[in-house]
Write a protein that holds these residues in place. Structure first.
Motif, PDB file in Angstrom:
ATOM      1  N   ARG A   9       0.824  -1.213   0.000  1.00 13.57           N
ATOM      2  CA  ARG A   9       0.000   0.000   0.000  1.00 13.57           C
ATOM      3  C   ARG A   9       0.856   1.258   0.000  1.00 13.57           C
ATOM      4  O   ARG A   9       0.443   2.294  -0.526  1.00 13.57           O
ATOM      5  N   LYS A  10       2.024   1.180   0.613  1.00 15.19           N
ATOM      6  CA  LYS A  10       2.936   2.318   0.660  1.00 15.19           C
ATOM      7  C   LYS A  10       4.358   1.799   0.782  1.00 15.19           C
ATOM      8  O   LYS A  10       4.621   0.860   1.532  1.00 15.19           O
ATOM      9  N   THR A  62       5.318   2.006  -8.204  1.00 12.39           N
ATOM     10  CA  THR A  62       4.661   3.049  -8.981  1.00 12.39           C
ATOM     11  C   THR A  62       4.733   4.357  -8.206  1.00 12.39           C
ATOM     12  O   THR A  62       4.835   4.352  -6.977  1.00 12.39           O
ATOM     13  N   PRO A  63       4.685   5.495  -8.899  1.00 10.29           N
ATOM     14  CA  PRO A  63       4.832   6.777  -8.201  1.00 10.29           C
ATOM     15  C   PRO A  63       3.790   7.015  -7.112  1.00 10.29           C
ATOM     16  O   PRO A  63       4.086   7.680  -6.109  1.00 10.29           O
ATOM     17  N   ASP A  64       2.585   6.483  -7.270  1.00 11.92           N
ATOM     18  CA  ASP A  64       1.543   6.732  -6.271  1.00 11.92           C
ATOM     19  C   ASP A  64       1.792   5.950  -4.980  1.00 11.92           C
ATOM     20  O   ASP A  64       1.324   6.349  -3.909  1.00 11.92           O
ATOM     21  N   VAL A  65       2.530   4.847  -5.069  1.00 13.68           N
ATOM     22  CA  VAL A  65       2.840   4.036  -3.886  1.00 13.68           C
ATOM     23  C   VAL A  65       4.167   4.461  -3.268  1.00 13.68           C
ATOM     24  O   VAL A  65       4.315   4.484  -2.038  1.00 13.68           O
ATOM     25  N   ASP A 119       6.900   6.666  -1.765  1.00  6.87           N
ATOM     26  CA  ASP A 119       6.883   7.938  -1.044  1.00  6.87           C
ATOM     27  C   ASP A 119       8.240   8.146  -0.390  1.00  6.87           C
ATOM     28  O   ASP A 119       9.043   7.219  -0.272  1.00  6.87           O
ATOM     29  N   ASP A 157      -4.911   5.522   5.886  1.00  6.69           N
ATOM     30  CA  ASP A 157      -5.388   5.260   4.528  1.00  6.69           C
ATOM     31  C   ASP A 157      -5.777   3.801   4.343  1.00  6.69           C
ATOM     32  O   ASP A 157      -6.674   3.465   3.560  1.00  6.69           O
TER      33      ASP A 157
END
Length: 392
Positions: free
Chosen positions: A156-157, A176-179, A181, A386
């Motif tokens: 998820r992160k 992926t960029p959304d995961v 951080d 989240d």
């Protein structure tokens, strides 16, 4: 204070949220994740710490979390033993049923994440650094990359401790960029690591100067380059002391033997100070902290040094350059280059005392603005929220 509880749709279940944290060493959990654990416990979470059993187990339990031992061969590459580790993680998670699994270091990230994925448990990863396997491309690099590709695909992160590692994982298709951080290392407790008031003094009062390298005694921490730089500088600056502080006999193919350290000590080029649970007195006694490492996540020792207002000499390596602002908070030198390291250390020696103190003050300001532990803790809470309370 309402404690966080499990939620299914709009229905809350009374048991507290259970967070499992797995790392390859109990010492690592206690020294680098204690702030996060204490904060989670204060907020009402149940925390399970998973690592090989050791002398730091009682200290972890004293924090208030529950410790569950699991054997992990940090540097082993035996497929059978790694398969056994995966089975142990599956068995443990099936018994404990954590709501969130947080993995650190390679094997917990890989096999802990695989086990969590198998059981449908949400995963948060922290890639603290890519380590020796990624310093030079090799067969081991390709194997680790494939393992990451499989184990992290449902995370998820994924937190990275520098932007270079984050970019590498995205470009390699491992995240992926959304995961993916960014976290500024494990963060620093700015009250625990604080700068002391340093009295003004004239340059003539500087009778002795101490350089200090704090790290596990590994070749890829640049210990060899530090020793060679010390050899060069001692000829010109006999009053200067060069010190090593950190664990010996670590399980790592890059480990420096106890005999080698002893040879350097007998040669008179360095002093080995052993290992300690509290580095603050040694940092306080040093004039400059040195880390000629080949690659880092975000080096904790440099953050601690900067928080205590010490100037730094480090390499231009991934991770180090995120902490040191060249010529403002310290100096950056070339990788694998003892001559350039000696040159930068000599520059530090030749600076007026007040200029070095100003470097230290600027380092403290940089840490306060970018590396506060509270920022790191908030990021974990956001990631957990989240997962537990997704927005429809």
């Amino acid at each position: 204070m309402d404690r966080p509880v499990r939620q299914v749709g709009a229905l809350k279940i009374g048991a507290p949220v259970k967070v499992m944290i797995a790392i390859n060493d109990a010492w690592n959990i206690y020294n680098f994740r204690a702030g996060l654990i204490k904060n989670l416990l204060e907020k009402g979470y149940e925390v399970i710490a998973v690592a090989p059993d050791g002398e730091y187990t009682p200290r972890l339990e004293a924090l208030g979390c529950r410790f569950v031992p699991i054997p992990i061969e940090c540097q082993g590459t035996n497929p059978g033993r790694d398969a056994l580790l995966l089975f142990r993680f599956i068995r443990l998670m099936r018994r404990e049923r954590p709501d969130v699994f947080i993995g650190y270091t390679v094997k917990p990230n890989v096999y802990g994440s695989m086990a969590a994925n198998h059981l449908g448990i949400p995963v948060i990863n922290n890639i603290t650094g890519l380590g020796a396997a990624f310093i030079k491309e090799s067969f081991l690099t390709r194997i680790v990359r494939k393992l990451y590709r499989v184990s992290l695909r449902n995370s998820r992160k994924i937190f990275f401790q520098n932007q270079d590692d984050r970019r590498y994982f995205i470009e390699s298709g491992l995240s992926t960029p959304d995961v993916a951080d960014f976290l500024p290392g494990s963060g620093i407790d700015l009250e625990h690591f604080s700068s002391r008031a340093i009295p003004s003094s004239t340059d003539e009062e500087q009778e002795q100067f101490r350089f200090l390298l704090i790290a596990r005694m590994l070749w890829d921490k640049g210990v060899g380059e530090f020793v060679e730089a010390a050899r060069q500088l001692r000829k010109k600056y006999p009053h200067v002391e060069f010190c090593l502080l950190g664990f010996l006999d670590v399980q790592n193919p890059a480990a420096i033997s106890r005999e080698q350290i002893q040879d350097w000590v007998e040669e008179g080029v360095v002093n080995y100070l052993g290992a300690t649970d509290d580095v603050r007195p040694e940092i306080d006694n040093a004039d400059c902290i040195v880390l000629p490492s080949y690659r880092e996540g975000t080096p904790r020792t440099l953050l601690e040094a900067a928080a205590m207002a010490k100037p730094i000499v480090a390499t231009e390596a991934v991770g180090c350059r995120a902490v040191v602002d060249h010529e403002t908070t310290g100096f950056l030198c070339k990788l694998y280059d003892a001559d350039d390291l000696a040159e930068k250390m000599e520059q530090m020696l030749e600076m007026p005392n007040e200029a070095r103190r100003e470097m230290g003050r600027q380092g403290r300001v940089r840490v306060e603005g970018r590396f506060d532990e509270q920022f790191v803790i908030r990021k974990y809470h956001d990631a957990i929220d989240d997962i537990l309370y997704p927005v429809p």
